[in-house]
Design an enzyme around this catalytic site. Structure first.
Site, PDB file in Angstrom:
ATOM      1  N   ALA A  61       0.551  -0.963   0.367  1.00  0.00           N
ATOM      2  CA  ALA A  61      -0.066  -0.220   0.294  1.00  0.00           C
ATOM      3  C   ALA A  61       0.841   1.819   0.007  1.00  0.00           C
ATOM      4  CB  ALA A  61      -1.211   0.022   0.950  1.00  0.00           C
ATOM      5  N   ALA A  63       0.408   3.564   1.405  1.00  0.00           N
ATOM      6  CA  ALA A  63       0.526   4.084   3.224  1.00  0.00           C
ATOM      7  C   ALA A  63       1.388   3.133   4.143  1.00  0.00           C
ATOM      8  CB  ALA A  63      -0.731   3.667   4.068  1.00  0.00           C
ATOM      9  N   TYR A  64       2.263   2.065   3.052  1.00  0.00           N
ATOM     10  CA  TYR A  64       3.365   0.922   3.751  1.00  0.00           C
ATOM     11  C   TYR A  64       4.445   1.978   3.940  1.00  0.00           C
ATOM     12  CZ  TYR A  64      -0.132  -2.546   4.317  1.00  0.00           C
ATOM     13  OH  TYR A  64      -1.764  -3.257   4.391  1.00  0.00           O
ATOM     14  N   GLY A  65       5.060   3.908   4.892  1.00  0.00           N
ATOM     15  CA  GLY A  65       5.714   3.800   3.922  1.00  0.00           C
ATOM     16  C   GLY A  65       6.491   4.195   2.543  1.00  0.00           C
ATOM     17  N   ALA A  67       7.656   0.628   1.570  1.00  0.00           N
ATOM     18  CA  ALA A  67       7.512  -0.585   1.179  1.00  0.00           C
ATOM     19  C   ALA A  67       7.192  -0.748  -0.328  1.00  0.00           C
ATOM     20  CB  ALA A  67       6.204  -0.911   1.579  1.00  0.00           C
TER      21      ALA A  67
END
Length: 257
Positions: A61, A63-65, A67
């Site tokens: 995602a 929103a996973y920094g 990633a």
């Protein structure tokens, strides 16, 4: 691992999927202990191990920094060997989450994911619910945006990581994939799984190991046996950066599926 149908999407996935939040974010996560974000070499190694074990499903995602950027740089093998599931709706900024389910933000978010992942298509995009599933689906623009992106071929399937039974049932009616919570201590969303099974829609299970709170081989085996016995389950997402845990979990899943 023997691949399974992702509902009626035509996509085939491993029964275990690798969650990647730990590749890029260690704030505001629900794991039982803190962890350091691994370096590129460690991430590349975990991805190689996953591939060797037959895992082809990656859950990520924006929103996973960082990633997604790391997957775009480090993913081994051919792009078509992997099934990449990303998300829209959640924005993680300065240690806090906020949400935007508008049509414009959904389009921009998917474009961002395509750039970060260094790919020209995503296998599946899920709306990351803030808990107001029905309002998001009925009053916001994300669903229509994802439908348009699917028509253009930029995404192969769409769905929602839902949080309520009414929302999950609506996802089964309107979308391709529902991501639902199921584990030994939580069975409230079973009606969603049953509806998905009836309609041949895909089910991805989150929190099957209770966000890492299930401990020990027997606990993991019992949890996985429960999840894989549930109706309609295509794959169970596990988030780990520990090679030993990944290998152990894969061995258990392989013995059960």
């Amino acid at each position: 691992m023997e691949l399974r149908d992702l509902g009626d999407t035509g996509i085939r996935v491993s029964p275990l999927g690798l969650g990647t939040v730990k590749f890029g974010r260690n704030q505001q996560v629900k794991y039982p202990s803190s962890f350091e974000i691994p370096d590129d070499d460690a991430v590349a190694h975990i991805l190689e191990v996953a591939r060797a074990l037959g895992i082809n499903l990656l859950d990520t995602a924006p929103a996973y920094g960082v990633a997604q950027q790391r997957l775009g740089k480090l993913l081994p093998g051919r792009r078509e060997d992997w099934v990449i599931v990303s998300k829209v709706g959640e924005i993680f900024d300065q240690g806090h989450s906020r949400f935007d389910f508008s049509h414009a933000h959904t389009l921009a978010s998917v474009e961002q994911s395509l750039r970060e992942l260094n790919t020209d298509y995503l296998d599946c995009v899920l709306i990351h619910s803030d808990g107001n599933d029905l309002r998001i689906l009925e009053q916001e623009g994300a669903l229509d945006a994802l439908r348009a992106l699917k028509e253009k071929g930029l995404i192969r399937a769409h769905g929602m990581s839902s949080k309520t039974v009414p929302g999950g049932l609506k996802v089964v009616e309107e979308m391709d994939v529902v991501m639902a919570t199921a584990n030994l201590e939580y069975d409230e969303e079973r009606p969603v799984l049953e509806a998905a099974k009836r309609k041949n829609k895909a089910v991805l299970v989150k929190k099957g190991l209770m966000s890492g709170h299930v401990q020990g081989k027997e606990g993991v085996r019992a949890s996985m046996a429960h999840v894989f016995s549930l109706p309609g389950v295509s794959s169970m997402i596990i988030g780990t950066i520990n090679e030993q845990h990944l290998r152990q979990n894969a061995a258990v899943a392989d013995s059960l599926t």
